[in-house]
Write an enzyme that holds these catalytic residues in place. Structure first.
Site, PDB file in Angstrom:
ATOM      1  N   ALA A 202      -1.963   6.265   4.089  1.00  0.00           N
ATOM      2  CA  ALA A 202      -1.937   5.050   3.728  1.00  0.00           C
ATOM      3  C   ALA A 202      -0.387   4.703   3.413  1.00  0.00           C
ATOM      4  O   ALA A 202       0.337   5.535   4.266  1.00  0.00           O
ATOM      5  CB  ALA A 202      -2.512   4.880   1.998  1.00  0.00           C
ATOM      6  N   ASN A 203       0.146   3.684   3.052  1.00  0.00           N
ATOM      7  CA  ASN A 203       1.196   3.345   2.632  1.00  0.00           C
ATOM      8  C   ASN A 203       1.539   2.837   1.114  1.00  0.00           C
ATOM      9  O   ASN A 203       0.707   3.065   0.313  1.00  0.00           O
ATOM     10  CB  ASN A 203       1.714   2.219   3.800  1.00  0.00           C
ATOM     11  CG  ASN A 203       0.846   1.027   3.631  1.00  0.00           C
ATOM     12  OD1 ASN A 203       0.786   0.590   2.659  1.00  0.00           O
ATOM     13  ND2 ASN A 203       0.394   0.588   4.753  1.00  0.00           N
TER      14      ASN A 203
END
Length: 391
Positions: A202-203
């Site tokens: 993810a980020n």
């Protein structure tokens, strides 16, 4: 100001409907209540009549004999189901009409707002998830549910939104503005790409900017569908929220929400995902090297929608999160993707997860450099520009 038709279905949270009616009347709205059989087990007709100052309807056949369910369906400016139980949502999705509430919902031409309330397991059940996607695709607005303690000793998403929050959603749907009658799709937050059942790629996106844009568009009168990855920020009032996890889920949700007048792609979508997802947790083996992860490309949501031949929104707005050469990269991205505008920002500092943003609006006409602003103000400026463009 407006005539609301309030449907109260079976939920322990039905007592909050009385406070909602009080707040709505104080705001100047007239409220006509309908109690389902389940709703009547938690709220009495006498209490609802006393708070609303109106006749309470609960019998399809009595209504047919005296004023007719069609007249009830045609009269309101907005139909509100609060609380909306899992049963009521399922009947709405299936188009059933076996009592006064569901018959009115099927016959009405007015906008519909639902405020779900149920046990967290019921809210997360695939049947409820599918029903909510169906209703969102039909333009039904949603407020909540909230995450919190339930009547039973459990906690999680499924708690009825507070009456003040529901009223804010009502006010947003009733508001007239430059985007009244327009439908805008907004994406927000990160996507999560599974590695195995417990890990993902993810980020750091918080979803604050995308959610603020959705709220600003709704404040201008737009009907907004917000497709959101996993975030901790609350849902904007008066906005239909579709929750997803992966990039592929997000693309499917966006396509299901079309047609739309405009689409704003503010989500930080993962460019890659693991080619193979482990069915069991990948274990660390002492003395062995870390396992390799082979990545594959995710679908390009912005380019897919911008280059559609059918049901392409009139205005497609992308975001470009860059750490260097911000404007040149954004200009190149706008050309490659085929979108109309790019909102470019430098994320090398504290933008991801922060409350302020510095953006550059890149269009065919040129580049506008906006000063560093709170994300809510960035959202308001962008919403105003979208309204101007669509006018």
């Amino acid at each position: 100001m407006a005539h609301l038709l309030l449907i109260v279905s079976g939920s322990v949270a039905a007592y909050k409907a009385l406070e909602l009616v009080r707040l709505a009347r104080r705001a100047g709205h007239a409220v006509t209540p309908i109690l389902t059989a389940g709703g009547a087990r938690f709220v009495t007709k006498e209490a609802m009549a006393g708070i609303s100052g109106a006749r309470v309807h609960d019998d399809l056949w009595a209504a047919e004999a005296e004023i007719g369910h069609i007249r009830l369906a045609r009269a309101p400016d907005l139909v509100v189901a609060a609380p909306a139980s899992a049963d009521l949502l399922a009947k709405m999705a299936a188009g059933l009409a076996d009592d006064l509430a569901t018959t009115v919902l099927l016959a009405t031409r007015a906008p519909v707002l639902v405020a779900p309330a149920m046990n967290p397991a019921m809210w997360a059940h695939p049947a409820t998830v599918a029903n909510m996607k169906t209703l969102a695709a039909r333009g039904v607005a949603v407020v909540g549910p909230e995450d919190g303690p339930m009547a039973e000793p459990e906690s999680g998403p499924g708690r009825l939104a507070e009456p003040a929050t529901i009223l804010a959603a009502i006010q947003g749907l009733l508001a007239s503005g430059p985007l009244s009658g327009r439908h805008v799709v907004v994406t927000s937050g990160p996507t999560q790409e599974a590695i195995d059942p417990v890990r993902y790629i993810a980020n750091r996106s918080s979803g604050r900017q995308g959610h603020a844009i959705a709220a600003a568009l709704a404040a201008l009168g737009a009907r907004v569908t917000l497709v959101s990855g996993p975030v901790a920020v609350p849902d904007p009032a008066g906005v239909t929220v579709v929750r997803i996890e992966s990039a592929r889920d997000m693309l499917a949700a966006v396509e299901a929400a079309l047609p739309a007048d405009a689409a704003v792609f503010a989500a930080a979508v993962a460019d890659f995902r693991p080619a193979d997802v482990g069915t069991q947790k990948i274990k660390k083996v002492p003395g062995a090297p870390p396992p390799g992860i082979t990545l594959t490309l995710n679908p390009d949501i912005l380019a897919t929608i911008a280059q559609r031949q059918v049901q392409r929104p009139a205005l497609v707005v992308g975001f470009a999160a860059e750490t260097e050469n911000v404007v040149p990269h954004a200009q190149d991205k706008r050309r490659r993707k085929g979108c109309d505008w790019i909102v470019a920002n430098d994320v090398s500092g504290d933008v991801m997860g922060g409350v302020e943003n510095t953006v550059h609006l890149v269009t065919e006409a040129g580049v506008e450099d906006w000063p560093r602003l709170p994300k809510d103000e960035v959202a308001r400026r962008l919403a105003a520009r979208i309204a101007e463009s669509l006018d």
